[in-house]
Design a protein around this motif. Structure first.
Motif, short mmCIF file in Angstrom:
data_model
loop_
_atom_site.label_atom_id
_atom_site.label_comp_id
_atom_site.label_asym_id
_atom_site.label_seq_id
_atom_site.Cartn_x
_atom_site.Cartn_y
_atom_site.Cartn_z
N UNK A 13 0.84 -1.20 0.00
CA UNK A 13 0.00 0.00 0.00
C UNK A 13 0.88 1.25 0.00
N UNK A 14 1.97 1.26 0.77
CA UNK A 14 2.90 2.39 0.78
C UNK A 14 3.48 2.64 -0.61
N UNK A 15 3.87 1.56 -1.29
CA UNK A 15 4.43 1.69 -2.63
C UNK A 15 3.40 2.24 -3.62
N UNK A 16 2.16 1.79 -3.50
CA UNK A 16 1.09 2.29 -4.37
C UNK A 16 0.90 3.79 -4.14
N UNK A 17 0.87 4.22 -2.88
CA UNK A 17 0.68 5.63 -2.57
C UNK A 17 1.86 6.47 -3.06
N UNK A 23 3.05 10.01 -9.89
CA UNK A 23 2.25 10.24 -11.10
C UNK A 23 1.64 11.63 -11.06
N UNK A 24 1.06 11.99 -9.92
CA UNK A 24 0.46 13.32 -9.77
C UNK A 24 1.50 14.41 -9.97
N UNK A 25 2.69 14.21 -9.40
CA UNK A 25 3.75 15.21 -9.46
C UNK A 25 4.21 15.46 -10.89
N UNK A 26 4.31 14.41 -11.68
CA UNK A 26 4.87 14.53 -13.02
C UNK A 26 3.84 14.69 -14.13
N UNK A 27 2.57 14.55 -13.83
CA UNK A 27 1.56 14.56 -14.90
C UNK A 27 1.53 15.89 -15.65
N UNK A 28 1.64 17.01 -14.97
CA UNK A 28 1.62 18.31 -15.65
C UNK A 28 2.84 18.48 -16.54
N UNK A 29 4.00 18.02 -16.06
CA UNK A 29 5.21 18.09 -16.87
C UNK A 29 5.06 17.24 -18.13
#
Length: 177
Positions: A13-17, A23-29
């Motif tokens: 679960x930690x790895x998934x989070x 993913x959220x951090x890099x999606x805009x880039x």
């Protein structure tokens, strides 16, 4: 044994989070980079559009059968990348003109455009506005980008077939009968 399973599951679960946060951090880039890629594809495609593109109707009159006469076409050649399934309700240049068809295009200048057609009983006319690569992706999705790639691939295949046919013709002409 139960503690080992729960510890492993908690780690999962930690790895998934952590992955989701990445993913959220890099999606805009990534979104910015995909728009830059589409812009570069457009610039590279421009010379081919001048050769393989079509001219599209800018304005024309309709006769009583609905056929168009006195047609005026846009001067630049284009390649149609897609059609909107849900056209805008009206054109940006004239809110009294209802949009009946809406397409995205790439022009011989390597830029992307959106053309909106309107018609009444007498006249068919259009509005063409430039789209940024980001707008192209946002409004028409990856289908438009795929059509750009597919169109160029089909053009190459056609050119290869033509070259092959010309080579066969030359061989026939050169060989004595």
């Amino acid at each position: 044994m139960e503690d080992v399973i729960l510890n492993g599951y908690n780690r999962l679960i930690d790895l998934i989070q952590t992955t989701d946060a990445g993913i959220d951090k890099h999606s805009e880039e990534i979104r910015t980079q995909e728009a830059e890629l589409v812009a570069r594809m457009g610039a590279l495609t421009a010379p081919v559009i001048q050769t393989m593109g079509i001219t599209i109707l800018e304005k024309g009159k309709k006769d009583n059968k609905g056929d168009i006469y006195d047609a005026k076409h846009y001067s630049s050649k284009v390649f149609v990348l897609g059609k909107s399934a849900d056209p805008a309700p009206y054109r940006p240049d004239n809110m009294s003109r209802q949009v009946i068809d809406q397409f995205c295009l790439i022009s011989a200048d390597g830029k992307f455009y959106e053309v909106m057609y309107s018609a009444d009983d007498l006249i068919v006319d259009s509005y063409m506005g430039e789209l940024t690569p980001r707008q192209l992706i946002d409004l028409y999705g990856y289908d438009a980008v795929f059509m750009l790639y597919k169109g160029m691939k089909q053009y190459l295949e056609g050119q290869e077939n033509l070259l092959s046919a010309l080579e066969v013709t030359l061989q026939f002409l050169v060989k004595p009968v």
